[in-house]
Design a protein around this motif. Structure first.
Motif, short mmCIF file in Angstrom:
data_model
loop_
_atom_site.label_atom_id
_atom_site.label_comp_id
_atom_site.label_asym_id
_atom_site.label_seq_id
_atom_site.Cartn_x
_atom_site.Cartn_y
_atom_site.Cartn_z
N ILE A 45 -31.65 33.78 -1.68
CA ILE A 45 -30.96 34.55 -2.62
C ILE A 45 -29.47 33.51 -2.18
N ASP A 46 -29.71 33.12 -0.42
CA ASP A 46 -28.08 32.20 0.18
C ASP A 46 -27.61 31.02 -0.84
N ASP A 47 -29.30 30.39 -0.77
CA ASP A 47 -29.31 28.67 -1.05
C ASP A 47 -29.18 28.74 -2.74
N ILE A 48 -29.85 29.66 -3.33
CA ILE A 48 -29.08 29.52 -4.48
C ILE A 48 -27.95 29.99 -5.20
N VAL A 49 -27.54 30.76 -4.07
CA VAL A 49 -25.83 31.03 -4.81
C VAL A 49 -25.18 29.49 -4.50
N ASN A 50 -25.78 29.16 -3.29
CA ASN A 50 -24.85 28.10 -2.84
C ASN A 50 -24.71 26.72 -3.92
N GLY A 51 -25.90 27.21 -4.37
CA GLY A 51 -26.70 25.73 -5.13
C GLY A 51 -25.69 25.89 -6.57
N ALA A 52 -25.77 26.97 -7.18
CA ALA A 52 -24.53 27.49 -8.17
C ALA A 52 -22.95 26.60 -8.31
N TYR A 53 -22.95 27.65 -7.07
CA TYR A 53 -21.43 26.91 -6.80
C TYR A 53 -21.40 25.60 -6.61
N ASP A 54 -22.24 25.00 -6.35
CA ASP A 54 -22.10 23.48 -6.71
C ASP A 54 -21.98 22.68 -7.65
N ILE A 55 -22.69 23.40 -8.74
CA ILE A 55 -23.14 23.46 -10.22
C ILE A 55 -21.34 23.07 -10.95
N VAL A 56 -20.56 24.95 -10.46
CA VAL A 56 -19.94 24.89 -10.95
C VAL A 56 -18.67 23.96 -9.93
N GLN A 57 -18.56 23.49 -8.98
CA GLN A 57 -17.92 22.58 -8.74
C GLN A 57 -17.74 21.66 -9.44
N ALA A 58 -19.87 21.07 -9.42
CA ALA A 58 -20.05 19.79 -10.54
C ALA A 58 -19.37 19.75 -11.76
N ALA A 59 -19.53 20.58 -12.87
CA ALA A 59 -18.88 20.67 -13.80
C ALA A 59 -17.55 20.33 -13.96
N SER A 60 -16.17 21.15 -13.03
CA SER A 60 -15.17 20.19 -13.26
C SER A 60 -14.52 18.89 -12.13
N ASP A 61 -15.62 18.81 -11.11
CA ASP A 61 -14.98 17.03 -11.07
C ASP A 61 -15.94 16.04 -11.26
N CYS A 62 -17.07 16.58 -12.44
CA CYS A 62 -17.55 15.35 -13.18
C CYS A 62 -17.26 15.02 -14.87
N THR A 63 -16.03 15.80 -15.05
CA THR A 63 -15.86 15.65 -16.53
C THR A 63 -14.39 14.80 -16.69
N LEU A 64 -14.61 14.18 -18.10
CA LEU A 64 -13.48 13.02 -18.14
C LEU A 64 -11.94 13.38 -17.78
N PRO A 65 -11.37 14.09 -18.26
CA PRO A 65 -9.78 14.29 -17.79
C PRO A 65 -9.71 14.18 -16.49
N GLY A 66 -9.79 14.54 -15.21
CA GLY A 66 -9.69 14.30 -13.65
C GLY A 66 -10.96 13.87 -13.08
N LEU A 67 -12.18 13.21 -13.76
CA LEU A 67 -13.54 12.01 -12.91
C LEU A 67 -13.44 12.09 -12.04
N SER A 68 -14.07 12.48 -10.98
CA SER A 68 -13.90 11.77 -9.48
C SER A 68 -15.16 11.38 -9.43
N GLU A 69 -15.23 10.29 -9.19
CA GLU A 69 -17.03 10.00 -8.80
C GLU A 69 -17.62 10.39 -7.86
N LEU A 70 -16.34 10.02 -6.65
CA LEU A 70 -16.93 10.72 -5.19
C LEU A 70 -17.11 12.20 -4.64
N SER A 71 -16.53 12.80 -5.44
CA SER A 71 -16.75 14.27 -5.60
C SER A 71 -17.74 15.07 -6.14
N CYS A 72 -18.01 14.63 -7.57
CA CYS A 72 -19.20 14.36 -8.29
C CYS A 72 -20.43 14.62 -8.03
N ALA A 73 -20.40 13.40 -7.37
CA ALA A 73 -22.16 12.96 -6.49
C ALA A 73 -22.11 13.85 -5.20
N SER A 74 -21.09 14.14 -4.87
CA SER A 74 -21.28 14.80 -3.52
C SER A 74 -21.81 16.42 -4.08
#
Length: 121
Positions: A45-74
């Motif tokens: 359950i802890d791993d699923i929650v942390n994975g979901a958190y990273d999906i949310v972070q990727a959604a903000s880091d991997c979009t065009l207005p503020g695209l950060s390639e390193l943060s997106c890949a991380s």
């Protein structure tokens, strides 16, 4: 003195107990370890929650207005690491919660989790 019917009913039970005690330890079924089973489920359950958190972070880091390639890949490799860790924990839980040996799957998913975790650093 016990009635005759009761002593006959106990005979199969005593015979079964004698046979189980005489079996070598490797042939007995593995009994569930409740503490380890609960720990594995909570870890999944802890791993699923942390994975979901990273999906949310990727959604903000991997979009065009503020695209950060390193943060997106991380975020994406960290998310993959958590999903592989979830697979590892659930594969391990099958032996601790039930008697199904999935150590091979646990080792493979842990290897994938370690590779994606190393690529994040």
């Amino acid at each position: 003195m016990a009635p005759l019917g009761r002593s006959r009913a106990m005979l199969p039970m005593q015979l079964l107990a004698a046979v189980v005690c005489l079996l070598p330890p490797g042939t007995r079924a593995l009994f569930p370890a409740a503490e380890a089973c609960v720990n594995d489920i909570l870890g999944a359950i802890d791993d699923i929650v942390n994975g979901a958190y990273d999906i949310v972070q990727a959604a903000s880091d991997c979009t065009l207005p503020g695209l950060s390639e390193l943060s997106c890949a991380s975020d994406l490799t960290d998310m993959m690491s958590y999903w592989f860790n979830t697979g590892n924990v659930l594969s391990t839980a099958t032996i601790e919660c039930g008697s199904l040996d999935n150590n091979c799957a646990a080792a493979i998913t842990q290897g994938c989790a370690d590779m994606t975790d190393v690529s994040n650093n």
